[in-house]
Motif scaffolding. Sequence first.
Motif: not given
Length: 274
Positions: A17-20, A47-49, A53-55, A71-73, A109-112, A131-135
Amino acid sequence: MTIKDRRFIFQELRSVEGYIDPPDALVFKALLQAQTKSALSGGIAEIGVYYGRSYFLLRKFAQSQEKVLGVDLFDLDPPQDGSLDQYERLMENGRRLGFTMDRDLIIKGDSTRLTPDDITSRIGPTRFFSIDGGHHLHHVLADAKLAMEVIAPHGIIVFDDTFNPAWPEVTVGVADFLRTHGHSLVCFGMTKYKTYVCHREFHSIYAQAIAIDPDLQALAHVETQFLGAKVVRLHNPMRRRVMYELMVRSGLGGFSERIYRSKVKQVKEGVAST
Ligand SMILES: C[S@@+](CC[C@H](N)C(=O)[O-])C[C@H]1O[C@@H](n2cnc3c(N)ncnc32)[C@H](O)[C@@H]1O
């Protein structure tokens, strides 16, 4: 592209499941292979796995000695039915696709809040950073700064959801970032969903890698300008996107990749159709 690589991109990845979508998957493949061919090696990070799918695409085209960090929350609500949570589903997806999953290379965890050392101590200087984490603006600016600090001289940074009206702060963040660091970093490629950036010295190398990759010839290559740089924009007409989705949804996923084989006429600046 080998039959195995095609099957991976157009069939196996779709089981995650995912977006690329196919054009970006093909651009990732083209750039990673071009780097490998030119011995431009290094770590790979995303960031944002989500569920990977893209990972896993990055894993597929990494060299065996290269490490791929995710990396992901991992804070999506666990399913009510007691099945695997987001983190464990990622791990399970990886094993199912045949990858060894190293927990030290998946940061929860939080990438920021990450420091450059959190990345480089695990994977060294990075050759490709997705980079596909927080928007929101602060996420994009923090993630972009982190990526800039850990990439190798030949490193590529890819921003997801640029120019998507649903996420206007991503566009603002990427523009702010490039306007602040434009003396060293420039955009070289764009798709409907992603913006591709590298150091100025590598602009022509990566623009050329996209221009000549045989698997990208089904897409129209449109020359455009973005913040002082010449950019190759890959245009994927609406009719092809619709046809692809229809085939996948009607169980013809195995044939859907043929849609991305046909060559379309090359167009110059200013193509307006969607
Ligand atoms: C759109 S999804 C990523 C899609 C994924 N790249 C794919 O190929 O399917 C965005 C992901 O970013 C994660 N995320 C959001 N904010 C984050 C943050 N501050 N730090 C780390 N991950 C974050 C979310 O948990 C979610 O899994």
